[in-house]
Design a protein around this motif. Structure first.
Motif, PDB file in Angstrom:
ATOM      1  N   PHE A  55      69.775  75.816  28.367  1.00 24.88           N
ATOM      2  CA  PHE A  55      69.225  75.520  27.140  1.00 24.88           C
ATOM      3  C   PHE A  55      68.054  74.825  27.585  1.00 24.88           C
ATOM      4  O   PHE A  55      68.029  74.034  28.508  1.00 24.88           O
ATOM      5  N   SER A  91      67.541  79.345  24.522  1.00 25.18           N
ATOM      6  CA  SER A  91      68.425  79.635  25.372  1.00 25.18           C
ATOM      7  C   SER A  91      68.039  80.606  26.348  1.00 25.18           C
ATOM      8  O   SER A  91      67.401  81.680  25.996  1.00 25.18           O
ATOM      9  N   SER A 133      74.100  75.457  30.817  1.00 17.19           N
ATOM     10  CA  SER A 133      75.376  75.809  30.311  1.00 17.19           C
ATOM     11  C   SER A 133      76.347  76.585  31.311  1.00 17.19           C
ATOM     12  O   SER A 133      77.533  76.225  31.345  1.00 17.19           O
TER      13      SER A 133
END
Lengths: 182, 468
Positions: A55, A91, A133
């Motif tokens: 992110f 993202s 992530s």
């Protein structure tokens, strides 16, 4: 002294350390209209990088993310996607299609993952922060990495500065003239 | 053999006889139609994907017809049922205007539901057929002329994942990139972003007959067609403008403003239009849901029905639903079949469409493990059970639908029979979502779709570099 050493040992035990680093480069830059920051990975181990998902956050009052250009060292095929999840949040993720052997043999230890183009929408300093992530290696095994964030400072264009300064001079001139008349 | 005979039926017979897709009647209108989706069509730069609607006038005289199509890109979030809104025809009394509005809501944006546009056939001669092409999206052009990968799927937004209301406009949308494989018009490899317009994988077609002469149609400009949230959405991310193509002819008096498609389009038709509204009908809400895949996320399939309600229908308007299962080779799931491990049911068996659209559900119940060789098809039929206030004929078939049942291979998310980049694209788009056990998106089995799932499935691609 002993306390300091103990504290250092405790800190080093508590926080996991990773060989790999995901970083924003340059870590600081001034822009007027737009600028590009690169997100790169360094210190990959022998299993290299098979895919990533992270992110990016920024201050939407100062800059906006306008495009993401994915890089593919070694001309590997792959699939990259980016998505604006919210104001100031995106993202960015990609996966490489190459066989592990090809990936390990050809991929360098460090390379640019993607170039992010930001446009200035206000003046000030916006942090450009990364949050991983997941990173996965050539054999689809997840691994961790450190993160190094960056910042973008948006400054008014010189022409804008001159306009503001000119306006201020005119206003000052009028005030002075009124004073003399009195 | 049994399958080929039973599986074809009347529809296939008509198809074989004419060499084309069979036309179906539009209930209560003197029109017939066929619809074919996801047809590749060459275009400069990108390859367009199209939905082809063929309309035939079965009346004795010419008719003026408006056909509107919208669609959604499949990959509906597990447990979330999406419904396609209707094309809304409203009268603007002050301007004596009829507005065909298919404005996209935030929910639509979140769920990748879009408007493909409307076409007006000013005069469709008696007995004449017209093919109408609606662009459903586009893919990067492949220099080697291979069929480009279709990754037109919807990724649930964070809010959807968490069960919250949709977020700001733009949430849930993405720009996809294929690195390395494709080249631009100058022949240079495309390594970076190549914005791909959403591929609408299913289509809903609406028909309106409007017996009013002297129409003028205005195709509103892009900015006018965008609502406030969408303007911010586009301003924040200019590549999203691809979703709303500029209208080539801002005010086209030839009623052929067919460039005006996209996520947001409105059409305004002028002159004496209250009369047109009186005769216009939304006739059919056709949702193509072709696949039931056991052992994956879909254990039930919603079947949606819509019906004309302009003018209002007096009294009940029951439509009965039935499903016939045609087992495939080696199939072992036929109801009543020896050793049947589960049962299928279609509920309810009848729906009253007098006041509102209805929906049925085809669902599977049984043990978690099903044979690996199951295969077959359902043939779902919706039939008018009464006259619907004189609008319909009892026994008239409203629509039929094939629902395929196929086995699910690991990583073969789209059930094409092999793992390729289209499957990887689906997994990438689902990253961050939770997955139930056995979900082909979650090959690592950690109940969460991650980039490791995408990478692991990339290693199982049938061809080098996951080529299709």
């Amino acid at each position: 002294m002993v306390k300091r050493i103990l504290l250092a040992v405790l800190v080093s035990c508590a926080a996991p350390t990773f060989a790999a680093t995901l970083s924003v480069t340059p870590d600081y830059q001034k822009i007027t209209n737009s600028g590009v920051v690169s997100v790169r990975v360094d210190g990959l181990n022998e299993n290299r990088l098979g895919g990533y998902d992270f992110f990016v956050t920024w201050d939407p009052a100062i800059v906006s993310l306008t495009s993401v250009l994915f890089a593919a060292p070694g001309e590997f095929d792959g699939l990259g996607q980016w998505e604006l999840l919210d104001l100031g949040l995106a993202s960015v993720r990609a996966v490489f299609f190459a066989d592990p052997e090809d990936l390990v043999a050809s991929q360098p230890e460090g390379f640019v993952l993607a170039d992010l183009t930001f446009a200035g929408v206000g003046s000030g300093i916006s942090l450009v922060d990364l949050e991983i992530s997941e990173l996965t290696d050539a054999f689809a095994q997840p691994f961790g990495a450190e993160v190094a964030n960056g910042a973008i400072e948006v400054v008014p264009e010189p022409s804008t500065v001159w306009l503001i300064a000119g306006g201020a001079l005119v206003a000052a001139n009028r005030v002075l003239r009124r004073g003399f008349r009195r | 053999m049994q399958r080929s005979l039973l599986g074809c039926g009347l529809v296939c017979a008509a198809t074989l006889a004419s060499g084309q897709v069979a036309l179906k009647p539009v209930p209560a209108l003197q029109l017939e139609y066929s619809i074919q989706t996801n047809i590749p069509a060459k275009a400069a730069g990108n390859q367009d994907m199209e939905t082809l609607v063929t309309v035939k006038n079965t009346a004795a005289a010419a008719q003026q017809v408006m056909v509107c199509v919208r669609g959604d890109s499949r990959f509906v979030v597990a447990g979330r049922e999406l419904s396609l809104g209707s094309a809304v025809v409203t009268v603007k009394a002050a301007g004596t205007q009829l507005q065909c509005s298919k404005e996209t809501s935030n929910t639509d944006l979140d769920s990748a539901i879009g408007n493909m546009g409307c076409r007006v056939l000013q005069s469709l001669a008696a007995g004449a057929s017209v093919p109408l092409r609606f662009v459903t999206g586009s893919l990067p052009r492949d220099p080697n002329d291979r069929t480009p990968v279709q990754d037109g799927i919807s990724r649930p937004s964070n809010n959807q994942r968490e069960g919250k209301p949709p977020g700001p406009a733009g949430a849930g949308h993405r720009t996809r990139t294929l690195t390395g494989r494709y080249k631009d018009d100058a022949g240079a490899p495309i390594k970076g972003i190549r914005s791909v317009r959403e591929i609408m994988q299913t289509s809903t077609v609406h028909f309106f007959t409007m017996p009013v002469a002297g129409w003028e149609m205005a195709c509103l400009s892009r900015d006018e067609a965008l609502n406030r949230d969408d303007k911010a959405f586009v301003a924040q991310d200019p590549p999203k403008r691809d979703y709303v193509l500029p209208c080539a002819t801002p005010r086209n008096r030839t009623l052929a403003c067919n460039q005006c498609y996209g996520m947001q389009t409105r059409f305004v038709i002028d002159k004496n239009l209250p009369a047109a509204v009186k005769h216009s009908r939304e006739i059919l809400n056709f949702k193509d849901v072709p696949l039931l895949a056991l052992q994956r996320r879909d254990l039930s399939i919603p079947i949606e029905l819509g019906l004309a309600r302009v003018p209002p229908i007096a009294g009940p308007c029951n439509v009965s639903l039935s499903a016939q299962f045609i087992p495939g080779v080696g199939g072992a799931l036929a109801p009543g079949f020896p050793g049947e491990p589960g049962t299928f049911s279609l509920t309810p068996s009848a729906i009253d469409l007098a006041a509102a659209d209805g929906a049925g559900t085809l669902s599977f119940t049984g043990p978690a493990s099903v044979p690996s060789n199951f295969a077959g098809d359902f043939f779902v039929t919706a039939v008018h059970a009464d006259s619907c206030g004189g609008l319909a004929t009892p026994g008239e078939t409203l629509l039929t639908e094939w629902i395929r049942v196929r086995p699910q291979l690991l990583c073969d998310v789209n059930q094409s029979g092999a793992v390729d980049e289209a499957d990887i694209a689906e997994i990438m788009a689902a990253i961050g979502t939770e997955a139930e056990a056995g979900n082909p998106l979650d090959v690592t089995g950690d109940r969460l779709v991650t980039v490791s799932d995408a990478r692991r499935c990339a290693l199982q691609c049938a061809k080098p570099n996951c080529a299709p």
